[in-house]
Design an enzyme around this catalytic site. Structure first.
Site, PDB file in Angstrom:
ATOM      1  N   ARG A  58      -7.231  -6.765  11.671  1.00 47.27           N
ATOM      2  CA  ARG A  58      -7.308  -5.600  10.761  1.00 47.27           C
ATOM      3  C   ARG A  58      -6.654  -5.824   9.421  1.00 47.27           C
ATOM      4  O   ARG A  58      -7.155  -5.308   8.416  1.00 47.27           O
ATOM      5  CB  ARG A  58      -6.839  -4.303  11.440  1.00 47.27           C
ATOM      6  CG  ARG A  58      -5.445  -4.154  11.801  1.00 47.27           C
ATOM      7  CD  ARG A  58      -5.277  -3.621  13.207  1.00 47.27           C
ATOM      8  NE  ARG A  58      -5.332  -4.747  14.124  1.00 47.27           N
ATOM      9  CZ  ARG A  58      -6.082  -4.780  15.225  1.00 47.27           C
ATOM     10  NH1 ARG A  58      -6.799  -3.748  15.559  1.00 47.27           N
ATOM     11  NH2 ARG A  58      -6.088  -5.864  15.980  1.00 47.27           N
ATOM     12  N   THR A  59      -5.575  -6.582   9.357  1.00 43.66           N
ATOM     13  CA  THR A  59      -4.935  -6.740   8.045  1.00 43.66           C
ATOM     14  C   THR A  59      -5.840  -7.536   7.106  1.00 43.66           C
ATOM     15  O   THR A  59      -6.076  -7.149   5.962  1.00 43.66           O
ATOM     16  CB  THR A  59      -3.554  -7.413   8.184  1.00 43.66           C
ATOM     17  OG1 THR A  59      -2.782  -6.658   9.110  1.00 43.66           O
ATOM     18  CG2 THR A  59      -2.825  -7.443   6.855  1.00 43.66           C
ATOM     19  N   LYS A  87      -2.607 -32.030   5.832  1.00 45.67           N
ATOM     20  CA  LYS A  87      -2.441 -33.354   5.208  1.00 45.67           C
ATOM     21  C   LYS A  87      -1.043 -33.517   4.638  1.00 45.67           C
ATOM     22  O   LYS A  87      -0.767 -34.470   3.916  1.00 45.67           O
ATOM     23  CB  LYS A  87      -3.472 -33.528   4.083  1.00 45.67           C
ATOM     24  CG  LYS A  87      -4.915 -33.426   4.510  1.00 45.67           C
ATOM     25  CD  LYS A  87      -5.825 -33.564   3.286  1.00 45.67           C
ATOM     26  CE  LYS A  87      -7.280 -33.337   3.657  1.00 45.67           C
ATOM     27  NZ  LYS A  87      -8.133 -33.292   2.452  1.00 45.67           N
ATOM     28  N   ARG A 108      -0.415 -14.209   4.683  1.00 45.40           N
ATOM     29  CA  ARG A 108       0.253 -14.067   5.989  1.00 45.40           C
ATOM     30  C   ARG A 108       0.692 -15.448   6.467  1.00 45.40           C
ATOM     31  O   ARG A 108      -0.109 -16.388   6.482  1.00 45.40           O
ATOM     32  CB  ARG A 108      -0.674 -13.427   7.021  1.00 45.40           C
ATOM     33  CG  ARG A 108      -0.084 -13.478   8.425  1.00 45.40           C
ATOM     34  CD  ARG A 108      -0.859 -12.672   9.430  1.00 45.40           C
ATOM     35  NE  ARG A 108      -0.683 -11.248   9.210  1.00 45.40           N
ATOM     36  CZ  ARG A 108      -1.094 -10.307  10.070  1.00 45.40           C
ATOM     37  NH1 ARG A 108      -1.699 -10.661  11.192  1.00 45.40           N
ATOM     38  NH2 ARG A 108      -0.906  -9.032   9.805  1.00 45.40           N
ATOM     39  N   HIS A 136       6.338  -6.799   7.273  1.00 44.58           N
ATOM     40  CA  HIS A 136       4.903  -6.539   7.110  1.00 44.58           C
ATOM     41  C   HIS A 136       4.805  -5.244   6.281  1.00 44.58           C
ATOM     42  O   HIS A 136       4.443  -4.186   6.789  1.00 44.58           O
ATOM     43  CB  HIS A 136       4.271  -6.366   8.495  1.00 44.58           C
ATOM     44  CG  HIS A 136       2.777  -6.386   8.521  1.00 44.58           C
ATOM     45  ND1 HIS A 136       1.987  -6.317   7.385  1.00 44.58           N
ATOM     46  CD2 HIS A 136       1.909  -6.453   9.570  1.00 44.58           C
ATOM     47  CE1 HIS A 136       0.719  -6.344   7.745  1.00 44.58           C
ATOM     48  NE2 HIS A 136       0.639  -6.428   9.059  1.00 44.58           N
TER      49      HIS A 136
END
Ligand code: NCD
Length: 337
Positions: A58-59, A87, A108, A136
């Site tokens: 959902r975010t 890498k 995130r 958050h």
């Protein structure tokens, strides 16, 4: 409410109820656009980078919907498998590169240190969409927006409300940001219910206490006392991905299992149940097993509110006024059936 560098990284950056009220006004103004009954193209030409190095439904999708509904375009990364982090590239360098492609980044990560490294390298605004177990903040914005609206529907207000937060309060970043944001409301009584070892960090509790809130810390044994006094119960998932060994496979004790019988027996009839979602629907998880259509459960409205709230936040990044937004909103030439 954004810092001088225009980043939005912590709920502590929101410093007044007026800032929040103004954001909620913008969100309401944009709700018909969020719902698709009206349209705007005000961010035509803008590019928003949606960078989710940790899982999200959902975010990520509500941020991308918010960007698209405002007329911006999005570029996306999900996970760390298919990017140059594998890498050996630093998040700092990745950020510096993406700063040349987009006008704003939604980020995130699984650790606040990684978010900090990314932000240090970014020359465009970064919106924190989850930094490990720490914060958050955009979730907290939509949590407060939802609590405020649902309490109003029941003739109550957030000022002076009694709120229970329950579950893995140690690793639940949404709880940390929510407690920080609630410092802006007066006279809140907080009941914090967590299994042993998963208690809310002291530094977060201290923020509530400094705001003058009354804080009661519960073990599961006294959880029912907390439920019966609460106007809002904010349930959360056991953050298994941040635990190891037996702890990662443990279920919540039965006192934390908010099912229909428990709520009927121990909660106010007009209680509001919030959950940032996802709830863990696996057998034995004890994570809010009530039917989606139970009128006490507002978690799906809460998830849907993520779109207008994140649209409003994006308008702050681009310095758009409510007047500019209003002038840009028109009717679509299409209608979804
Ligand atoms: C939360 C998160 O990612 O912290 N989900 C969300 O963004 N709505 C809660 C969780 O994953 O438990």
């Amino acid at each position: 409410m954004l810092t001088a560098q225009k980043h939005f990284l912590t709920a502590l950056q929101v410093t007044s109820q007026d800032d929040l009220t103004a954001l909620f006004t913008t969100a309401k103004l944009l709700t018909p656009v969020a719902n698709g009954t009206h349209i705007t193209n005000i961010l035509n030409g803008a590019v928003i980078a949606s960078l989710f190095f940790e899982p999200s439904t959902r975010t990520r999708l509500s941020f991308e919907t918010a960007a698209l509904r405002l007329g911006a375009k999005t570029i996306t990364v999900t996970g760390t498998d298919n990017v140059s982090i594998t890498k050996g590239e630093t998040y700092f360098d990745t950020a510096r590169v993406i700063s040349g492609y987009a006008d704003c980044a939604v980020l995130r990560t699984n650790a606040p240190e990684i978010t900090n490294d990314y932000v240090a390298g970014s020359t465009i605004p970064v919106l924190n969409a989850g930094s490990g177990a720490d914060e958050h903040p955009t979730q907290a914005l939509l949590d407060v927006y939802t609590a405020h609206a649902e309490l109003e529907n029941r003739g109550k207000t957030l000022n002076g409300a009694t709120i229970t937060m329950l579950g893995d309060l140690k690793h639940g970043r949404t709880v940390h940001s929510l407690i920080k944001l609630l410092r802006l409301y007066p006279n809140i009584t907080l009941h914090l219910v967590a299994p042993a070892g998963l208690e809310c960090p002291t530094n977060v509790i201290d923020i509530a206490k400094s705001a003058g809130h009354t804080v009661h810390v519960h073990t599961p044994e006294t959880a029912y006392d907390a439920y019966k006094q609460s106007d809002v119960i904010y349930a959360t998932r056991l953050q298994k991905e941040r635990l190891s060994g037996d702890a990662a496979n443990a279920a919540y004790p039965t006192q934390l299992r908010l099912d229909t019988d428990t709520l009927n027996a121990h909660a106010k009839p007009d209680v509001i149940i919030l959950h940032p979602l996802p709830r863990d629907g696996r057998e034995g998880s004890n994570d809010l097993p009530i039917p989606a259509n139970d009128t006490r459960l507002c978690a799906f409205t809460q998830a849907h509110n993520g779109v207008p709230i994140r649209m409003a936040l994006i308008t702050r990044v681009f310095n758009l006024s409510d007047a500019q937004l209003t002038a840009s909103i028109t009717l679509p030439s299409w209608k979804s059936t």
